[in-house]
Design a protein around this motif. Structure first.
Motif, PDB file in Angstrom:
ATOM      1  N   THR A   1       0.836  -1.201   0.000  1.00 29.88           N
ATOM      2  CA  THR A   1       0.000   0.000   0.000  1.00 29.88           C
ATOM      3  C   THR A   1       0.867   1.246   0.000  1.00 29.88           C
ATOM      4  O   THR A   1       0.584   2.210  -0.723  1.00 29.88           O
ATOM      5  CB  THR A   1      -0.945  -0.013   1.219  1.00 29.88           C
TER       6      THR A   1
ATOM      7  N   PRO B   1      -1.251  -5.017   8.328  1.00 33.27           N
ATOM      8  CA  PRO B   1      -2.196  -4.551   7.307  1.00 33.27           C
ATOM      9  C   PRO B   1      -2.227  -3.027   7.237  1.00 33.27           C
ATOM     10  O   PRO B   1      -2.174  -2.346   8.259  1.00 33.27           O
ATOM     11  CB  PRO B   1      -3.544  -5.090   7.775  1.00 33.27           C
TER      12      PRO B   1
ATOM     13  N   GLU C   1      -4.203   0.139   5.002  1.00 30.75           N
ATOM     14  CA  GLU C   1      -5.158   0.653   4.034  1.00 30.75           C
ATOM     15  C   GLU C   1      -5.005   2.163   3.998  1.00 30.75           C
ATOM     16  O   GLU C   1      -4.533   2.768   4.966  1.00 30.75           O
ATOM     17  CB  GLU C   1      -6.589   0.285   4.418  1.00 30.75           C
TER      18      GLU C   1
ATOM     19  N   ILE D   1      -6.277  -3.805   1.654  1.00 36.46           N
ATOM     20  CA  ILE D   1      -5.274  -4.868   1.656  1.00 36.46           C
ATOM     21  C   ILE D   1      -5.608  -5.831   0.519  1.00 36.46           C
ATOM     22  O   ILE D   1      -6.684  -5.778  -0.055  1.00 36.46           O
ATOM     23  CB  ILE D   1      -5.226  -5.596   3.018  1.00 36.46           C
TER      24      ILE D   1
END
Length: 148
Positions: free
Chosen positions: A9, A56, A58, A75
Motif C-alpha cells: 500500500t 495490514p 489501508e 489490503i
C-alpha cells in the motif's frame, strides 16, 4: 510494457502522490494501519501461528480540483477509484496510469439514445479502457462536459 509492480500500500501511495504532483494536485491521505483499524481484522489470522506476515495497511487518498477523485487502497491489492461519484475497480499496479489518463483528459462520456445509457470511459494508453455506467441523476457538470 506492463506497469511497475506496486507490492505494498505504501508503494502505491508514493506512486500515486508522484502522479498527482506531476499534474499539480494536492493530496490528503488517511492511513489505517493494523488489524484493529483495517478490514484484515474481519478475515481471521493470517499465518499458521495466527500471526500476520505483515502489518495490514489501508489508505484513503483525496485530491483537490475537478474532477472530484478519491482512491481507496485496501489490503490484498484491492483498489477503488471514485471519479465524480462513479466507482471503478482498478488493479493496484494500474492506478497511477489510470489517474494520469484521467488528469490528462483522456476521458469521455458516451451517451446513447436507444437504449438509453450513459457510460464514463477512461482510456489508458496501452491498456483496455475502463468503463462504468452512469445513472441519469449522477451526471455532474464535469461529466456532462465530456459527453460525446
Amino acid at each position: 510494457m506492463p506497469p511497475p509492480h506496486l507490492p505494498t500500500t505504501q508503494s502505491a501511495v508514493l506512486a500515486i502522490e508522484a502522479v498527482a504532483a506531476r499534474h499539480g494536485r494536492t493530496v490528503r491521505a488517511q492511513h489505517d494501519i493494523g488489524r484493529d483499524r483495517t478490514f484484515a481484522g474481519l478475515v481471521g489470522p493470517g499465518g499458521p501461528d495466527g500471526e500476520l506476515d505483515a502489518v495490514p495497511h489501508e489508505a484513503l487518498l483525496e485530491f483537490d480540483g475537478r474532477p472530484a477523485v478519491t482512491v481507496r487502497l485496501f489490503i490484498h491489492d484491492e483498489v477503488t477509484v471514485t471519479v465524480e461519484g462513479i466507482a471503478f475497480d482498478v488493479d493496484r499496479d494500474r492506478v497511477p496510469g489510470f489517474l494520469n489518463a484521467l488528469w490528462s483528459d483522456l476521458v469521455h462520456v458516451k451517451a446513447r439514445t436507444f437504449p438509453p445509457s450513459t457510460t464514463l470511459i477512461v482510456t489508458v494508453p496501452g491498456e483496455p479502457s475502463h468503463r462504468e455506467a452512469i445513472g441519469v441523476h449522477d451526471l455532474t457538470p464535469w461529466l456532462a462536459g465530456r459527453i460525446r
